[in-house]
Motif scaffolding. Structure first.
Motif, PDB file in Angstrom:
ATOM      1  N   TRP A 288      -2.046  -2.778  -3.781  1.00 22.56           N
ATOM      2  CA  TRP A 288      -1.830  -3.751  -4.853  1.00 22.56           C
ATOM      3  C   TRP A 288      -1.706  -5.125  -4.231  1.00 22.56           C
ATOM      4  CZ3 TRP A 288       2.850  -6.360  -6.750  1.00 22.56           C
ATOM      5  CH2 TRP A 288       2.636  -6.987  -7.995  1.00 22.56           C
TER       6      TRP A 288
ATOM      7  N   GLU B 145      -5.610   9.774   0.047  1.00 23.98           N
ATOM      8  CA  GLU B 145      -5.477   8.821  -1.054  1.00 23.98           C
ATOM      9  C   GLU B 145      -4.794   7.559  -0.557  1.00 23.98           C
ATOM     10  OE1 GLU B 145      -3.551   8.609  -5.574  1.00 23.98           O
ATOM     11  OE2 GLU B 145      -3.118  10.304  -4.252  1.00 23.98           O
TER      12      GLU B 145
ATOM     13  N   HIS C 236      -7.630   1.668  -5.803  1.00 27.34           N
ATOM     14  CA  HIS C 236      -7.278   3.077  -5.594  1.00 27.34           C
ATOM     15  C   HIS C 236      -8.487   3.785  -4.988  1.00 27.34           C
ATOM     16  CE1 HIS C 236      -5.631   7.061  -7.483  1.00 27.34           C
ATOM     17  NE2 HIS C 236      -5.479   6.994  -6.178  1.00 27.34           N
TER      18      HIS C 236
ATOM     19  N   GLN D  81       0.829  -1.203   0.000  1.00 25.39           N
ATOM     20  CA  GLN D  81       0.000   0.000   0.000  1.00 25.39           C
ATOM     21  C   GLN D  81       0.861   1.250   0.000  1.00 25.39           C
ATOM     22  OE1 GLN D  81      -2.415  -0.101   3.583  1.00 25.39           O
ATOM     23  NE2 GLN D  81      -0.982   1.156   4.729  1.00 25.39           N
TER      24      GLN D  81
ATOM     25  N   THR E 253      -9.708   7.471  -3.253  1.00 19.15           N
ATOM     26  CA  THR E 253      -9.460   8.871  -2.910  1.00 19.15           C
ATOM     27  C   THR E 253     -10.686   9.432  -2.208  1.00 19.15           C
ATOM     28  OG1 THR E 253     -10.245   9.625  -5.089  1.00 19.15           O
ATOM     29  CG2 THR E 253      -7.874   9.265  -4.820  1.00 19.15           C
TER      30      THR E 253
ATOM     31  N   GLN F 172      -3.538   3.633  -2.207  1.00 21.00           N
ATOM     32  CA  GLN F 172      -3.440   2.637  -3.257  1.00 21.00           C
ATOM     33  C   GLN F 172      -2.985   1.320  -2.637  1.00 21.00           C
ATOM     34  OE1 GLN F 172      -1.595   3.785  -7.102  1.00 21.00           O
ATOM     35  NE2 GLN F 172      -1.144   5.730  -6.104  1.00 21.00           N
TER      36      GLN F 172
ATOM     37  N   LYS G 232      -5.194  -4.031  -8.407  1.00 16.60           N
ATOM     38  CA  LYS G 232      -4.903  -2.693  -7.897  1.00 16.60           C
ATOM     39  C   LYS G 232      -6.203  -2.035  -7.453  1.00 16.60           C
ATOM     40  CE  LYS G 232      -3.274   1.911  -9.196  1.00 16.60           C
ATOM     41  NZ  LYS G 232      -2.832   2.804 -10.294  1.00 16.60           N
TER      42      LYS G 232
END
Length: 330
Positions: free
Chosen positions: A95, A91, A107, A81, A109, A93, A105
């Motif tokens: 994976w 934010e 994501h 992350q 926000t 992310q 993945k």
């Protein structure tokens, strides 16, 4: 998209979240991407909210980007992350690797401040991992302690190990006793052999040597420190002073009764020493030691960390040990 991942439906992976939060809905975006939205809002309202949760199946990832992220465990599966929290936006992310080069993945926000979106996202990802594990693709998940890069030994802790030059774990080798032979041997392993004890003594047990091209490089799992050692027969130490950061310039210091050129590069994120075994910075032949420091994995950080005074002292101490152990006065 690897053929092995073709059967994974991105929106189906979010079904556990929909059952737990019926006021959400999934919206496909292309063949392998799914967006999670508020079900009681229009698409325009969702867009205006500033929050966006996107899941992509089959995302391509390389070793360099993997090492920019923090290793985490989600539902007993390996994941990575990266997060950013500032005054305007949060934010996160994540994976989840399903092979050495591809995975899932996610994501997320959020256009507001708060305690952080990664913990919130982990709750949803527990369900995602459950769906994958119960599917024919379950065997593709990596255990937390499993090698998910295909890199051998301590090369698994070297960010650029799969780029341009092969990485090899260090193998012990006998060290020549003649200083001139050290500089001209051509065996890259010798560069590690002369420095191993000095690095351990001054920087601890966590840094381990690997061979990358013409360099001996010491790496560690956190990636926050990396040390490069070179024995250079065909260049003069003083010539490297042109690499110094212009704001700080280079300095000449005495190490073991002979001069060395020292300087910072990378806006203070790297410190280098080029020592002359011949006592002349203009003469060919140098021993090089460079320390690079990086921020903790998984965080957007700018500017990055700088080499501390304590670390500079450790670098000088390590070079002093190398000199004392292998380069007696001429």
């Amino acid at each position: 998209m690897d053929a092995a991942l073709a059967g994974l439906d991105a929106c189906a992976l979010l079904e556990p979240h929909l059952r737990a939060y019926p006021k959400t809905r999934t919206v496909p975006e292309g063949e392998h991407t799914c967006v999670l939205e508020r079900a009681d809002w229009t698409p325009l309202q969702n867009a205006a909210d500033g929050a966006r949760f996107t899941l992509l199946v089959g995302h391509s990832w390389d070793t360099l980007r993997r090492f920019g992220m923090e290793p985490v465990v989600i539902n007993e599966a390996r994941a990575y992350q990266q997060q950013q929290n500032d005054e305007k936006m949060q934010e996160c992310q994540v994976w989840i690797p399903l092979s050495f080069t591809r995975g899932i993945k996610v994501h997320y926000t959020l256009g507001q401040t708060g305690p952080g979106v990664c913990p919130v996202m982990h709750e949803t990802l527990v369900g995602v991992v459950d769906v994958v594990r119960s599917s024919p693709h379950g065997a593709l998940l990596f255990r937390p302690d499993e090698n998910d890069s295909g890199l051998v030994g301590d090369c698994a802790h070297f960010p650029t190990a799969d780029m341009n030059l092969p990485c090899e774990p260090y193998q012990p080798v006998d060290v020549p006793t003649e200083p001139d032979a050290l500089l001209t041997t051509g065996d890259v392993r010798i560069q590690c052999a002369v420095a191993n004890e000095a690095i351990r003594r001054r920087f601890g047990e966590h840094l381990k040597p690997i061979i990358w091209g013409e360099h001996c490089i010491y790496v560690e799992p956190t990636l926050q420190r990396q040390i490069i050692v070179n024995l250079i027969p065909d260049w003069a130490p003083g010539a490297y002073s042109d690499l110094a950061d212009p704001d700080t310039g280079s300095k000449t210091v005495d190490i073991g009764g002979r001069p060395a050129t020292t300087f910072f590069t990378g806006e203070g994120g790297s410190y280098e020493i080029y020592w002359s075994p011949h006592g002349d910075l203009a003469a060919f032949g140098a021993v090089h030691l460079e320390l690079q420091v990086r921020p903790p994995r998984g965080f957007f950080t700018f500017p990055g960390p700088t080499v501390t005074d304590e670390q500079v002292s450790a670098c000088v101490g390590a070079m002093s040990d190398i000199v004392a152990d292998h380069f007696p006065p001429e």
